[in-house]
Design an enzyme around this catalytic site. Structure first.
Site, PDB file in Angstrom:
ATOM      1  CG  ASP A 151      -2.127  -0.862   1.088  1.00 11.43           C
ATOM      2  OD1 ASP A 151      -2.674  -0.926  -0.023  1.00 11.43           O
ATOM      3  OD2 ASP A 151      -2.540  -1.477   2.083  1.00 11.43           O
ATOM      4  CG  LEU A 152       2.980   2.176   3.554  1.00 14.36           C
ATOM      5  CD1 LEU A 152       4.007   1.813   4.617  1.00 14.36           C
ATOM      6  CD2 LEU A 152       2.272   3.470   3.937  1.00 14.36           C
TER       7      LEU A 152
END
Length: 390
Positions: free
Chosen positions: A172-173
């Site tokens: 996600d990051l």
């Protein structure tokens, strides 16, 4: 507002982490970020523990991690009012971020063609799980699933039989970071073309994009990497070692560093099987055992200064609390004091970029606490009601 993106307005339709992280990065650089939430709020408002604040309406620390420097407005995008307000937001925005499954924006009446009909200068960032097209383009994407599908878990963990996820939602990051990078690139291009474009990334793309040497080891050499615990597969010694009262990490990235390290701790650097990095990487267990034995009588507080004196890159393994209490962390602007409308004065992690050498963290002089649900409903609607300066 201040910062290099202070003239940019971002409409953040995303939820959970990848999209919100991208929007937060733009907000850190001064953009005005308007987070559009459903009446029930971003999913992460309910993710925990830990929660803080009032027992009858607790606040998720997960949500706080991805939504600084934003305003929040609630809209039901299936209602006439919700669609009308979003239409006006799109017309005033420079960037729109969404991470719905492919096709959802079209069903809502805001597909890419419609968005650019409303605002030809709009830059759209679309983040998906596995890509917007291809045989599995419609799959839902969650970080741990992507870590497994994209090969990251196979090279993480103690050994090849024990795949392990990274301890933070790295897919996600990374997708958020790549997305923000794409947005800024498209905004720069817009200065020349006068029109926006659609920027796409996915959790799959983000993790594959971070394969680094593991990727070329396969694509060029046909070598399939696997998990090797806390030791580098291509460099030795480079990893975690044990001393009398804890663990120390050592990174020897050159032969000269190896000679210094070995000599200082009673190891002949020219020992057969240890003379070159290629030999040491092939016989890593032997090198690791030799250093563990050499460090066995050293306490961490004595060993780290000695390694620093020798010029050997080294460090301890800190728990999260010791990271945020560390004066070096705080000196880098990585902890912010913000005023939250419910929690009052709180500390939150700060932007990882500093501009103008020690000026301030991120691209703005003051930072906003993550908003409460619908905190800016009235102010955003009032802004939209004003005559469009364009």
């Amino acid at each position: 507002m201040t910062g290099p993106l202070q003239d940019i307005t971002v409409v953040d339709l995303s939820r959970a982490l990848a999209g919100p992280h991208a929007a937060m990065m733009l907000g850190d650089m001064g953009a005005r970020v308007i987070k559009v939430e459903s009446p029930t709020g971003d999913d992460t408002r309910g993710w925990g523990p830990p929660f803080v604040g009032p027992e009858d309406d607790p606040i998720s620390t997960y949500f706080l991690s991805a939504n600084r420097n934003k305003e929040s407005i609630t809209l039901d995008l299936k209602s006439d009012d919700g669609r009308d307000v979003l239409t006006r937001l799109v017309q005033r925005a420079d960037v729109l971020i969404e991470n719905f499954r492919p096709g959802v924006m079209d069903r809502l009446g805001f597909g890419n063609d419609r968005l650019h009909e409303l605002n030809p200068r709009l830059v759209v960032l679309a983040i998906s799980g596995f890509g917007h097209d291809g045989p599995q383009g419609g799959r839902a994407g969650y970080d741990q699933i992507a870590q497994g599908e994209a090969g990251l878990m196979s090279v993480t963990g103690p050994d090849a039989d024990s795949p392990q996820r990274v301890g933070v939602p790295i897919g996600d990051l990374l997708a958020g970071m790549y997305g923000a990078y794409g947005v800024v690139s498209a905004l720069h291009e817009r200065n020349t073309t006068g029109t926006g474009r659609v920027v796409r990334t996915s959790l799959l793309a983000a993790v594959v994009g971070a394969h680094a040497f593991q990727g070329t080891a396969y694509t060029v050499a046909g070598h399939v990497g696997h998990a090797q615990g806390n030791h580098h597969p291509a460099l030795s010694p480079y990893g975690l070692f044990h001393c009398a009262d804890g663990d120390v990490q050592v990174a020897c990235g050159s032969e000269s560093l190896w000679v210094k390290l070995a000599t200082a701790f009673g190891i002949d650097p020219a020992t057969p099987g240890m003379a070159t990095n290629r030999e040491r990487a092939a016989g890593r267990d032997r090198v690791t055992a030799a250093l563990n034995e050499a460090f066995a009588t050293w306490r961490l507080d004595d060993l780290l200064p000695r390694l620093d004196e020798l010029g050997i890159p080294a460090g301890e393994v800190r728990t999260i609390d010791r990271v945020y209490d560390w004066d070096q962390t705080r000196s880098q602007g990585l902890v912010l004091d913000v005023d939250h409308p419910v929690l009052g004065s709180i500390e939150i992690p700060g932007p990882p970029i500093r501009l103008d050498d020690n000026a301030f963290a991120g691209g703005r002089e003051t930072h906003l606490a993550p908003p409460t649900l619908g905190q800016h409903n009235d102010s955003v609607r009032a802004w939209l009601a004003e005559e469009d300066p364009a």
